[in-house]
Design an enzyme around this catalytic site. Structure first.
Site, PDB file in Angstrom:
ATOM      1  N   ARG A   1      -9.768  15.275 -24.112  1.00 12.21           N
ATOM      2  CA  ARG A   1      -9.039  14.038 -23.805  1.00 12.21           C
ATOM      3  C   ARG A   1      -9.971  13.035 -23.126  1.00 12.21           C
ATOM      4  O   ARG A   1      -9.996  11.850 -23.474  1.00 12.21           O
ATOM      5  CB  ARG A   1      -7.843  14.354 -22.908  1.00 12.21           C
ATOM      6  CG  ARG A   1      -6.971  13.157 -22.503  1.00 12.21           C
ATOM      7  CD  ARG A   1      -5.876  13.654 -21.568  1.00 12.21           C
ATOM      8  NE  ARG A   1      -4.895  12.636 -21.206  1.00 12.21           N
ATOM      9  CZ  ARG A   1      -4.983  11.838 -20.139  1.00 12.21           C
ATOM     10  NH1 ARG A   1      -6.053  11.930 -19.345  1.00 12.21           N
ATOM     11  NH2 ARG A   1      -4.029  10.959 -19.869  1.00 12.21           N
TER      12      ARG A   1
ATOM     13  N   GLN B   1      -6.624  10.098 -12.354  1.00 14.94           N
ATOM     14  CA  GLN B   1      -7.994   9.628 -12.172  1.00 14.94           C
ATOM     15  C   GLN B   1      -8.052   8.513 -11.136  1.00 14.94           C
ATOM     16  O   GLN B   1      -7.162   7.668 -11.046  1.00 14.94           O
ATOM     17  CB  GLN B   1      -8.489   9.092 -13.518  1.00 14.94           C
ATOM     18  CG  GLN B   1      -9.980   9.041 -13.667  1.00 14.94           C
ATOM     19  CD  GLN B   1     -10.383   8.872 -15.127  1.00 14.94           C
ATOM     20  OE1 GLN B   1      -9.720   9.396 -16.009  1.00 14.94           O
ATOM     21  NE2 GLN B   1     -11.439   8.133 -15.376  1.00 14.94           N
TER      22      GLN B   1
ATOM     23  N   GLN C   1       1.076  10.151 -24.736  1.00 13.10           N
ATOM     24  CA  GLN C   1       0.712   9.783 -23.367  1.00 13.10           C
ATOM     25  C   GLN C   1      -0.621   9.056 -23.293  1.00 13.10           C
ATOM     26  O   GLN C   1      -0.823   8.192 -22.445  1.00 13.10           O
ATOM     27  CB  GLN C   1       0.682  11.056 -22.501  1.00 13.10           C
ATOM     28  CG  GLN C   1       0.552  10.784 -21.023  1.00 13.10           C
ATOM     29  CD  GLN C   1      -0.559  11.614 -20.390  1.00 13.10           C
ATOM     30  OE1 GLN C   1      -1.634  11.776 -20.959  1.00 13.10           O
ATOM     31  NE2 GLN C   1      -0.299  12.121 -19.203  1.00 13.10           N
TER      32      GLN C   1
ATOM     33  N   HIS D   1      -4.274   3.964 -21.453  1.00  8.58           N
ATOM     34  CA  HIS D   1      -2.833   3.848 -21.688  1.00  8.58           C
ATOM     35  C   HIS D   1      -2.465   2.529 -22.378  1.00  8.58           C
ATOM     36  O   HIS D   1      -1.476   1.889 -22.038  1.00  8.58           O
ATOM     37  CB  HIS D   1      -2.045   4.027 -20.377  1.00  8.58           C
ATOM     38  CG  HIS D   1      -2.213   5.399 -19.799  1.00  8.58           C
ATOM     39  ND1 HIS D   1      -1.668   6.511 -20.387  1.00  8.58           N
ATOM     40  CD2 HIS D   1      -2.895   5.827 -18.716  1.00  8.58           C
ATOM     41  CE1 HIS D   1      -2.006   7.585 -19.680  1.00  8.58           C
ATOM     42  NE2 HIS D   1      -2.767   7.192 -18.671  1.00  8.58           N
TER      43      HIS D   1
ATOM     44  N   SER E   1      -0.634  10.598 -15.324  1.00  7.44           N
ATOM     45  CA  SER E   1      -1.688  10.534 -16.343  1.00  7.44           C
ATOM     46  C   SER E   1      -2.332  11.900 -16.516  1.00  7.44           C
ATOM     47  O   SER E   1      -1.658  12.860 -16.881  1.00  7.44           O
ATOM     48  CB  SER E   1      -2.694   9.442 -15.995  1.00  7.44           C
ATOM     49  OG  SER E   1      -3.536   9.163 -17.088  1.00  7.44           O
ATOM     50  N   LEU E   2      -3.642  12.056 -16.213  1.00 12.14           N
ATOM     51  CA  LEU E   2      -4.248  13.378 -16.389  1.00 12.14           C
ATOM     52  C   LEU E   2      -3.564  14.410 -15.505  1.00 12.14           C
ATOM     53  O   LEU E   2      -3.592  15.621 -15.807  1.00 12.14           O
ATOM     54  CB  LEU E   2      -5.753  13.338 -16.134  1.00 12.14           C
ATOM     55  CG  LEU E   2      -6.319  13.399 -14.714  1.00 12.14           C
ATOM     56  CD1 LEU E   2      -6.455  14.827 -14.209  1.00 12.14           C
ATOM     57  CD2 LEU E   2      -7.679  12.734 -14.661  1.00 12.14           C
TER      58      LEU E   2
END
Length: 309
Positions: free
Chosen positions: A115, A11, A245, A196, A90-91
């Protein structure tokens, strides 16, 4: 001969119009956007290609980014481009899952939509993130531990660029201490939540519920997971790692170091922007990194690859 890795951004690199030239030029890409839209009940193509405020809102950003990454990936695969391994920030880890063919695309799209929603809802106010420049990860980790409140490392992106996350007051307090300890700058990030961090553990638990009904396959190529910076070669741990995660540290620097040590000499960044290429160049200026976010960039890469052979 060196190995090739597909890597997928997270992102923050999204922009209006991303992937549009692939959508218009390739049936394969168009089908991905349609499939993503049907899976989540949104017009994902419109979300990506027309001016709108939703694109920068987490619950929409994540499905838009993943659809674009997968659309480009599928066109590259159609062109015969192959990788020995994959990773995503991440994503972007869901892009790596697509490259490894760990689960059906429809399931991936539904998961990333959930998510995004769960992360958006988990901690709507009072959270923050900041980029810390010019200080080592161990020092940053120690200062976060010594700071009152919840604050920790969100992303270890590359040498000299670490992102911290947590309660807004704790992030501010840690930032002040980090600058006293020698950080060049601590830059507050414009984000909609403390991503996170332990504050998002609840979002991970909700995602675990969604994962229960998802079928997972053995990765066709190994991919590196964010939270352990280690290769995933079997399907047993995939779901647990995705849950962790959401609130765990993205160990991107270590992930790339792992790939470099394993003989990866060419990295193909799939998706909008060149952020991951920038991180890699700070780690190893000699490594070959190709960023493919447009048809023109893909054609240039394919032309150079053809000439090289």
């Amino acid at each position: 001969m060196g190995k090739t890795a597909f890597i997928f951004p997270g992102q923050g690199t999204q922009y209006c119009g991303m992937g549009k030239d692939f959508y218009e030029g390739y049936d394969t890409a168009r089908k991905v956007y349609v499939q993503a839209g049907q899976a989540v009940g949104l017009d994902v193509a419109q979300l990506c290609f027309t001016e709108n405020e939703k694109l920068d809102i987490t619950e929409y950003t994540q499905i838009a980014m993943l659809a674009t990454e997968v659309a480009i990936l599928k066109v590259l695969e159609e062109k015969g481009v192959k990788a020995d391994c994959a990773a995503g920030l991440s994503l972007g880890e869901y892009g790596a899952l697509a490259a490894a063919k760990v689960m059906e695309l429809e399931a991936l799209f539904r998961l990333i939509r959930c998510r995004g929603i769960y992360m958006q809802e988990a901690y709507p106010v009072g959270g923050g993130m900041a980029a810390v420049l010019g200080l080592d990860v161990d020092t940053i980790g120690e200062i976060c531990e010594q700071t009152q409140g919840i604050v920790s490392i969100a992303n270890d992106n590359c040498p000299g660029q670490i992102v911290i996350t947590g309660e807004e007051t704790a992030v501010r307090a840690a930032s002040a201490k980090l600058q006293e300890a020698g950080a060049k700058r601590c830059i507050p990030l414009k984000v909609s939540g403390p991503f996170h961090s332990a504050l998002l553990a609840g979002a991970g638990e909700k995602l675990a519920g969604e994962l229960e009904s998802v079928s997972v396959q053995k990765p066709q190529i190994p991919y590196i997971c964010n939270v352990e910076a280690a290769y995933v070669t079997e399907c047993d741990s995939v779901k647990e790692l995705l849950v962790r995660q959401v609130s765990g540290t993205v160990r991107w620097r270590e992930s790339m170091e792992r790939m470099l040590a394993d003989g990866v000499t060419t990295f193909i960044e799939i998706g909008p922007g060149k952020t991951l290429a920038g991180f890699l160049k700070k780690m190893n200026r000699e490594v070959k990194v190709v960023s493919i976010g447009t048809v023109k960039e893909m054609e240039t890469f394919l032309g150079e690859s053809s000439n090289a052979t």
